[in-house]
Design a protein around this motif. Structure first.
Motif, PDB file in Angstrom:
ATOM      1  N   ARG A  85      15.370  69.767  59.253  1.00  0.00           N
ATOM      2  CA  ARG A  85      14.385  69.276  58.536  1.00  0.00           C
ATOM      3  C   ARG A  85      14.834  68.663  57.287  1.00  0.00           C
ATOM      4  N   VAL A  86      14.656  67.388  57.297  1.00  0.00           N
ATOM      5  CA  VAL A  86      15.281  66.538  56.250  1.00  0.00           C
ATOM      6  C   VAL A  86      14.181  65.662  55.613  1.00  0.00           C
ATOM      7  N   PRO A  87      13.861  65.919  54.212  1.00  0.00           N
ATOM      8  CA  PRO A  87      13.158  65.390  53.428  1.00  0.00           C
ATOM      9  C   PRO A  87      13.388  64.049  53.008  1.00  0.00           C
ATOM     10  N   ASP A  88      12.582  63.285  52.364  1.00  0.00           N
ATOM     11  CA  ASP A  88      12.806  61.824  52.111  1.00  0.00           C
ATOM     12  C   ASP A  88      14.311  61.359  51.156  1.00  0.00           C
ATOM     13  N   LEU A  89      14.692  60.255  51.734  1.00  0.00           N
ATOM     14  CA  LEU A  89      15.970  59.741  51.142  1.00  0.00           C
ATOM     15  C   LEU A  89      15.554  59.147  49.787  1.00  0.00           C
ATOM     16  N   PHE A  90      16.509  59.501  48.799  1.00  0.00           N
ATOM     17  CA  PHE A  90      16.342  58.844  47.478  1.00  0.00           C
ATOM     18  C   PHE A  90      17.662  57.683  47.263  1.00  0.00           C
ATOM     19  N   ALA A 150      19.052  63.113  50.343  1.00  0.00           N
ATOM     20  CA  ALA A 150      17.680  63.657  50.895  1.00  0.00           C
ATOM     21  C   ALA A 150      17.437  64.658  49.563  1.00  0.00           C
ATOM     22  N   ILE A 151      16.050  64.475  48.940  1.00  0.00           N
ATOM     23  CA  ILE A 151      15.546  65.211  48.029  1.00  0.00           C
ATOM     24  C   ILE A 151      14.312  65.941  48.515  1.00  0.00           C
ATOM     25  N   ASP A 172      19.363  68.119  49.982  1.00  0.00           N
ATOM     26  CA  ASP A 172      18.374  69.181  50.216  1.00  0.00           C
ATOM     27  C   ASP A 172      18.032  68.883  51.756  1.00  0.00           C
ATOM     28  N   ALA A 173      18.162  70.041  52.486  1.00  0.00           N
ATOM     29  CA  ALA A 173      17.785  70.019  53.942  1.00  0.00           C
ATOM     30  C   ALA A 173      17.591  71.528  54.370  1.00  0.00           C
ATOM     31  N   HIS A 180      22.673  61.221  53.433  1.00  0.00           N
ATOM     32  CA  HIS A 180      21.944  62.400  53.175  1.00  0.00           C
ATOM     33  C   HIS A 180      22.563  63.305  52.060  1.00  0.00           C
ATOM     34  N   GLY A 181      23.745  62.957  51.538  1.00  0.00           N
ATOM     35  CA  GLY A 181      24.314  63.629  50.496  1.00  0.00           C
ATOM     36  C   GLY A 181      24.910  64.937  51.033  1.00  0.00           C
ATOM     37  N   HIS A 182      25.788  65.732  50.254  1.00  0.00           N
ATOM     38  CA  HIS A 182      26.285  66.949  50.830  1.00  0.00           C
ATOM     39  C   HIS A 182      25.408  68.007  51.124  1.00  0.00           C
TER      40      HIS A 182
END
Length: 352
Positions: free
Chosen positions: A14-19, A44-45, A168-169, A301-303
Protein backbone atom coordinates in the motif's frame (compact mmCIF):
# COMPACT_ATOMS: atom_id res chain seq x y z
CA UNK A 1 18.57 -22.57 5.82
CA UNK A 2 16.95 -24.42 2.94
CA UNK A 3 13.15 -24.23 3.03
CA UNK A 4 11.58 -26.89 0.83
CA UNK A 5 7.96 -26.22 1.77
CA UNK A 6 7.61 -22.46 2.29
CA UNK A 7 5.63 -20.44 -0.24
CA UNK A 8 4.46 -16.88 -0.75
CA UNK A 9 0.77 -17.27 -1.46
CA UNK A 10 0.06 -13.56 -1.71
CA UNK A 11 1.87 -10.23 -1.50
CA UNK A 12 0.79 -6.60 -1.67
CA UNK A 13 1.98 -3.08 -0.94
CA UNK A 14 0.00 0.00 0.00
CA UNK A 15 1.88 3.02 -1.30
CA UNK A 16 0.53 6.57 -0.78
CA UNK A 17 0.96 9.47 -3.18
CA UNK A 18 4.45 10.43 -4.31
CA UNK A 19 5.80 13.89 -3.47
CA UNK A 20 8.44 15.36 -5.84
CA UNK A 21 11.90 15.92 -4.42
CA UNK A 22 12.17 19.10 -6.51
CA UNK A 23 9.24 20.55 -4.59
CA UNK A 24 10.87 19.69 -1.26
CA UNK A 25 13.98 21.53 -2.42
CA UNK A 26 11.90 24.53 -3.50
CA UNK A 27 10.26 24.68 -0.07
CA UNK A 28 13.62 24.50 1.69
CA UNK A 29 13.06 21.10 3.27
CA UNK A 30 15.85 19.32 1.42
CA UNK A 31 19.22 20.73 0.43
CA UNK A 32 19.59 21.15 -3.33
CA UNK A 33 23.17 19.88 -3.35
CA UNK A 34 22.25 16.75 -1.42
CA UNK A 35 19.23 16.17 -3.63
CA UNK A 36 21.38 16.22 -6.74
CA UNK A 37 24.07 14.02 -5.20
CA UNK A 38 21.74 11.44 -3.65
CA UNK A 39 19.52 10.83 -6.66
CA UNK A 40 16.04 10.57 -5.16
CA UNK A 41 13.24 11.80 -7.43
CA UNK A 42 10.19 11.59 -5.15
CA UNK A 43 9.05 10.15 -1.86
CA UNK A 44 5.86 8.40 -0.71
CA UNK A 45 4.03 10.47 1.92
CA UNK A 46 0.96 9.09 3.70
CA UNK A 47 -0.31 12.27 5.34
CA UNK A 48 -2.64 11.37 8.23
CA UNK A 49 -3.00 7.70 7.29
CA UNK A 50 -1.39 5.75 10.11
CA UNK A 51 1.16 2.99 9.68
CA UNK A 52 -1.16 0.24 11.00
CA UNK A 53 -3.83 1.33 8.52
CA UNK A 54 -1.31 1.10 5.68
CA UNK A 55 -0.35 -2.38 6.88
CA UNK A 56 -3.96 -3.51 7.20
CA UNK A 57 -4.83 -2.33 3.68
CA UNK A 58 -1.84 -4.19 2.29
CA UNK A 59 -2.74 -7.23 4.39
CA UNK A 60 -6.32 -7.33 3.10
CA UNK A 61 -5.05 -7.30 -0.48
CA UNK A 62 -2.35 -9.90 0.17
CA UNK A 63 -4.88 -12.20 1.82
CA UNK A 64 -7.26 -11.80 -1.12
CA UNK A 65 -4.47 -12.58 -3.57
CA UNK A 66 -3.49 -15.68 -1.59
CA UNK A 67 -6.90 -17.28 -2.05
CA UNK A 68 -7.04 -17.96 1.68
CA UNK A 69 -9.53 -16.68 4.24
CA UNK A 70 -8.93 -15.23 7.66
CA UNK A 71 -9.63 -18.49 9.49
CA UNK A 72 -6.73 -20.09 7.63
CA UNK A 73 -4.17 -17.62 9.00
CA UNK A 74 -2.52 -19.14 12.05
CA UNK A 75 -0.11 -16.32 12.97
CA UNK A 76 0.18 -12.57 12.42
CA UNK A 77 3.53 -10.79 12.65
CA UNK A 78 3.67 -7.01 12.25
CA UNK A 79 6.73 -4.76 12.09
CA UNK A 80 7.39 -1.05 12.12
CA UNK A 81 10.48 1.09 12.60
CA UNK A 82 8.79 4.28 13.81
CA UNK A 83 6.00 4.74 16.36
CA UNK A 84 2.77 3.06 15.33
CA UNK A 85 0.11 4.58 17.61
CA UNK A 86 -0.81 5.17 21.25
CA UNK A 87 1.56 3.88 23.91
CA UNK A 88 0.35 0.68 25.57
CA UNK A 89 -1.47 -0.31 22.37
CA UNK A 90 -0.15 -2.84 19.89
CA UNK A 91 -0.43 -2.45 16.16
CA UNK A 92 -0.14 -6.19 15.48
CA UNK A 93 -3.51 -6.77 17.15
CA UNK A 94 -5.09 -4.01 15.08
CA UNK A 95 -3.75 -5.53 11.86
CA UNK A 96 -4.92 -8.97 12.89
CA UNK A 97 -8.41 -7.71 13.72
CA UNK A 98 -8.74 -5.68 10.52
CA UNK A 99 -7.39 -8.34 8.17
CA UNK A 100 -8.26 -11.78 9.54
CA UNK A 101 -10.59 -11.07 12.47
CA UNK A 102 -9.64 -14.19 14.40
CA UNK A 103 -7.93 -15.11 17.67
CA UNK A 104 -4.69 -16.24 16.06
CA UNK A 105 -1.55 -15.00 17.84
CA UNK A 106 -0.63 -11.45 16.80
CA UNK A 107 2.93 -10.39 17.60
CA UNK A 108 4.74 -7.12 17.02
CA UNK A 109 8.38 -6.85 15.96
CA UNK A 110 10.80 -3.94 15.81
CA UNK A 111 13.65 -5.20 13.67
CA UNK A 112 14.24 -2.34 11.29
CA UNK A 113 14.98 -2.89 7.63
CA UNK A 114 15.24 -6.68 7.88
CA UNK A 115 11.95 -7.08 9.74
CA UNK A 116 9.89 -8.74 7.00
CA UNK A 117 12.53 -11.32 6.13
CA UNK A 118 13.17 -11.99 9.83
CA UNK A 119 9.44 -12.36 10.42
CA UNK A 120 9.10 -14.83 7.55
CA UNK A 121 11.90 -16.91 9.06
CA UNK A 122 10.23 -16.89 12.47
CA UNK A 123 6.86 -17.70 10.91
CA UNK A 124 8.40 -20.70 9.18
CA UNK A 125 9.62 -22.00 12.52
CA UNK A 126 6.17 -21.57 14.01
CA UNK A 127 4.45 -23.28 11.09
CA UNK A 128 6.98 -26.12 11.11
CA UNK A 129 6.42 -27.15 14.73
CA UNK A 130 2.63 -26.83 14.85
CA UNK A 131 1.01 -29.59 12.76
CA UNK A 132 -2.24 -27.64 12.64
CA UNK A 133 -0.69 -24.39 11.41
CA UNK A 134 -0.20 -23.77 7.70
CA UNK A 135 -0.16 -20.04 6.97
CA UNK A 136 0.98 -16.73 8.44
CA UNK A 137 0.41 -13.08 7.62
CA UNK A 138 3.51 -10.87 7.79
CA UNK A 139 3.03 -7.10 7.57
CA UNK A 140 5.15 -3.98 7.95
CA UNK A 141 4.43 -0.27 7.74
CA UNK A 142 5.64 3.16 8.75
CA UNK A 143 4.49 6.77 8.52
CA UNK A 144 7.37 9.13 9.21
CA UNK A 145 5.36 12.34 8.90
CA UNK A 146 5.38 12.99 12.65
CA UNK A 147 7.15 15.40 14.97
CA UNK A 148 10.69 14.48 16.08
CA UNK A 149 11.67 12.91 12.76
CA UNK A 150 12.62 14.82 9.60
CA UNK A 151 12.20 12.45 6.67
CA UNK A 152 14.46 14.61 4.47
CA UNK A 153 17.37 15.06 6.85
CA UNK A 154 17.31 12.28 9.45
CA UNK A 155 20.47 10.69 7.99
CA UNK A 156 22.28 13.94 7.19
CA UNK A 157 25.89 13.90 8.35
CA UNK A 158 26.50 10.17 8.13
CA UNK A 159 28.64 9.16 5.16
CA UNK A 160 26.95 5.85 4.40
CA UNK A 161 27.48 6.23 0.65
CA UNK A 162 23.75 5.73 0.09
CA UNK A 163 22.07 8.90 1.25
CA UNK A 164 18.57 8.45 2.59
CA UNK A 165 15.17 10.05 2.78
CA UNK A 166 12.26 8.28 4.43
CA UNK A 167 9.10 7.22 2.63
CA UNK A 168 5.83 5.89 4.01
CA UNK A 169 4.25 2.59 2.94
CA UNK A 170 2.70 -0.64 4.10
CA UNK A 171 3.47 -4.13 2.86
CA UNK A 172 2.20 -7.64 3.46
CA UNK A 173 2.96 -11.22 2.49
CA UNK A 174 1.00 -14.37 3.21
CA UNK A 175 3.35 -17.31 3.63
CA UNK A 176 2.12 -20.88 3.52
CA UNK A 177 3.57 -24.36 3.86
CA UNK A 178 0.93 -25.74 1.51
CA UNK A 179 1.60 -23.88 -1.71
CA UNK A 180 1.71 -20.62 -3.63
CA UNK A 181 3.00 -19.14 -6.88
CA UNK A 182 6.34 -18.17 -5.30
CA UNK A 183 8.56 -20.57 -3.36
CA UNK A 184 11.09 -19.42 -0.81
CA UNK A 185 14.04 -21.70 -1.51
CA UNK A 186 16.25 -20.56 1.37
CA UNK A 187 16.41 -18.01 4.20
CA UNK A 188 19.38 -16.71 6.18
CA UNK A 189 19.76 -14.23 9.03
CA UNK A 190 22.74 -12.75 10.83
CA UNK A 191 23.82 -9.73 12.87
CA UNK A 192 26.83 -7.61 13.75
CA UNK A 193 25.72 -6.58 17.21
CA UNK A 194 29.23 -5.50 18.10
CA UNK A 195 28.47 -2.33 16.14
CA UNK A 196 25.23 -1.43 17.92
CA UNK A 197 27.06 1.29 19.84
CA UNK A 198 27.58 3.17 16.58
CA UNK A 199 23.82 3.56 16.15
CA UNK A 200 23.26 4.26 19.84
CA UNK A 201 25.96 6.91 19.91
CA UNK A 202 26.53 8.78 23.14
CA UNK A 203 22.86 9.33 23.88
CA UNK A 204 21.58 8.08 27.22
CA UNK A 205 19.37 5.02 26.89
CA UNK A 206 17.16 6.12 29.77
CA UNK A 207 14.90 7.95 29.67
CA UNK A 208 14.54 7.13 25.98
CA UNK A 209 15.39 10.25 23.97
CA UNK A 210 12.02 10.45 22.21
CA UNK A 211 10.27 10.67 25.59
CA UNK A 212 12.38 13.75 26.29
CA UNK A 213 11.46 15.40 23.00
CA UNK A 214 14.82 14.66 21.34
CA UNK A 215 14.53 14.48 17.51
CA UNK A 216 15.59 11.29 15.75
CA UNK A 217 18.67 12.67 13.99
CA UNK A 218 20.37 9.35 13.31
CA UNK A 219 22.98 10.70 10.92
CA UNK A 220 24.23 13.44 13.22
CA UNK A 221 24.20 11.07 16.18
CA UNK A 222 26.41 8.57 14.39
CA UNK A 223 28.71 11.22 12.93
CA UNK A 224 29.14 12.87 16.32
CA UNK A 225 30.03 9.54 17.88
CA UNK A 226 32.68 8.84 15.24
CA UNK A 227 34.16 12.33 15.50
CA UNK A 228 34.39 12.07 19.27
CA UNK A 229 35.79 8.54 19.50
CA UNK A 230 37.59 8.04 16.20
CA UNK A 231 38.52 11.30 14.46
CA UNK A 232 40.93 9.45 12.15
CA UNK A 233 38.05 7.54 10.60
CA UNK A 234 39.23 4.01 11.31
CA UNK A 235 35.88 3.12 12.90
CA UNK A 236 33.95 4.02 9.76
CA UNK A 237 36.35 1.99 7.64
CA UNK A 238 36.00 -1.00 9.95
CA UNK A 239 32.20 -1.01 10.09
CA UNK A 240 31.99 -0.60 6.31
CA UNK A 241 34.41 -3.49 5.80
CA UNK A 242 32.54 -5.73 8.25
CA UNK A 243 29.13 -4.91 6.78
CA UNK A 244 30.20 -5.56 3.19
CA UNK A 245 31.87 -8.81 4.17
CA UNK A 246 28.95 -10.01 6.28
CA UNK A 247 26.18 -9.26 3.81
CA UNK A 248 28.17 -10.74 0.92
CA UNK A 249 28.84 -13.89 2.93
CA UNK A 250 25.19 -14.19 3.92
CA UNK A 251 23.97 -13.73 0.35
CA UNK A 252 26.40 -16.34 -0.93
CA UNK A 253 25.26 -18.70 1.82
CA UNK A 254 21.57 -18.34 0.98
CA UNK A 255 22.22 -18.81 -2.75
CA UNK A 256 24.25 -21.95 -2.05
CA UNK A 257 21.51 -23.32 0.21
CA UNK A 258 18.96 -22.58 -2.51
CA UNK A 259 21.11 -24.36 -5.09
CA UNK A 260 21.54 -21.33 -7.33
CA UNK A 261 24.43 -19.12 -8.40
CA UNK A 262 24.74 -15.44 -9.32
CA UNK A 263 23.85 -16.14 -12.95
CA UNK A 264 20.55 -17.67 -11.82
CA UNK A 265 19.43 -14.50 -10.02
CA UNK A 266 17.06 -12.59 -12.28
CA UNK A 267 16.38 -9.62 -9.99
CA UNK A 268 17.32 -8.39 -6.51
CA UNK A 269 15.22 -6.59 -3.89
CA UNK A 270 17.18 -4.47 -1.44
CA UNK A 271 17.25 -1.42 0.79
CA UNK A 272 16.10 1.40 -1.47
CA UNK A 273 18.65 3.93 -2.64
CA UNK A 274 18.78 6.93 -4.92
CA UNK A 275 22.33 6.35 -6.09
CA UNK A 276 23.70 3.59 -8.34
CA UNK A 277 26.93 3.46 -6.32
CA UNK A 278 25.12 1.69 -3.48
CA UNK A 279 23.86 -1.06 -5.80
CA UNK A 280 27.30 -1.50 -7.29
CA UNK A 281 28.80 -1.93 -3.82
CA UNK A 282 26.00 -4.30 -2.85
CA UNK A 283 25.86 -6.57 -5.89
CA UNK A 284 29.22 -6.60 -7.66
CA UNK A 285 30.93 -8.56 -4.85
CA UNK A 286 28.32 -11.26 -5.54
CA UNK A 287 28.94 -11.29 -9.27
CA UNK A 288 25.49 -9.81 -9.93
CA UNK A 289 25.05 -6.84 -12.26
CA UNK A 290 23.74 -3.74 -10.44
CA UNK A 291 21.10 -3.38 -13.18
CA UNK A 292 19.28 -6.35 -11.67
CA UNK A 293 18.43 -4.19 -8.66
CA UNK A 294 15.57 -1.73 -8.32
CA UNK A 295 17.23 1.67 -8.54
CA UNK A 296 14.42 3.58 -10.26
CA UNK A 297 11.70 2.09 -8.06
CA UNK A 298 13.61 3.06 -4.94
CA UNK A 299 14.41 6.54 -6.24
CA UNK A 300 10.71 7.23 -6.68
CA UNK A 301 9.59 6.13 -3.21
CA UNK A 302 12.34 6.89 -0.70
CA UNK A 303 13.66 4.43 1.85
CA UNK A 304 10.56 2.65 3.18
CA UNK A 305 12.32 1.13 6.21
CA UNK A 306 10.98 -2.41 6.67
CA UNK A 307 8.80 -2.28 3.53
CA UNK A 308 11.44 -1.91 0.78
CA UNK A 309 11.69 -5.63 0.06
CA UNK A 310 7.91 -6.18 0.03
CA UNK A 311 7.28 -3.37 -2.43
CA UNK A 312 10.19 -4.59 -4.52
CA UNK A 313 8.88 -8.15 -4.70
CA UNK A 314 5.32 -7.03 -5.37
CA UNK A 315 6.48 -4.66 -8.10
CA UNK A 316 8.49 -7.36 -9.88
CA UNK A 317 5.51 -9.71 -9.93
CA UNK A 318 2.85 -7.13 -10.79
CA UNK A 319 4.83 -5.67 -13.69
CA UNK A 320 5.80 -9.05 -15.14
CA UNK A 321 9.49 -8.34 -14.62
CA UNK A 322 9.90 -11.94 -13.43
CA UNK A 323 8.52 -15.12 -14.96
CA UNK A 324 8.21 -18.79 -13.99
CA UNK A 325 11.66 -20.26 -13.45
CA UNK A 326 13.20 -16.93 -12.38
CA UNK A 327 14.88 -16.42 -9.01
CA UNK A 328 14.76 -13.28 -6.86
CA UNK A 329 17.43 -12.56 -4.27
CA UNK A 330 15.98 -10.55 -1.38
CA UNK A 331 18.63 -8.68 0.64
CA UNK A 332 18.16 -6.57 3.75
CA UNK A 333 20.40 -4.91 6.28
CA UNK A 334 19.38 -2.54 9.02
CA UNK A 335 20.46 -0.59 12.03
CA UNK A 336 22.66 -1.96 14.74
CA UNK A 337 23.36 -4.14 12.40
CA UNK A 338 20.94 -6.87 11.33
CA UNK A 339 21.17 -8.79 8.07
CA UNK A 340 18.77 -11.10 6.25
CA UNK A 341 18.54 -12.72 2.82
CA UNK A 342 16.19 -15.02 0.94
CA UNK A 343 16.02 -16.66 -2.47
CA UNK A 344 12.53 -16.76 -3.99
CA UNK A 345 11.68 -18.86 -7.04
CA UNK A 346 8.78 -17.95 -9.32
CA UNK A 347 6.83 -21.16 -9.86
CA UNK A 348 3.92 -19.69 -11.80
CA UNK A 349 2.77 -16.27 -12.90
CA UNK A 350 0.38 -15.00 -10.21
CA UNK A 351 -2.88 -13.38 -11.27
CA UNK A 352 -2.05 -10.26 -9.24
Amino acid sequence: MRTDNLYIAGAAARVPDLFPVAEAVRRGWYDAGRAEAEGWTSVAIAGDLSAPELAAEAGIEALKRSGLIGDQIDLVLHSGVWHQGPEGWYAANYVQDQVVGTTAPAIGMNQGCTAVLDAIRLAYGYLSVDPDANAALVTAADNFGTPLVDRWNYADGWGSGRGSILGDAGGAVVVSTEGGPLRIRALAMSSLSGWEHLYRGDEAMYPPPVTRGVPATLGRRMASYVQRHDPEGYLLQAVTRDLVRARTTLARQVMEEAGVGPDDITRVTHVFTGHPRYLANLLRPLGIAPERGLLELGRAHGHLASTDQVLGLTHLVETGAVSPGDHILMMGNGGSISLACAVVEVLEQPSW
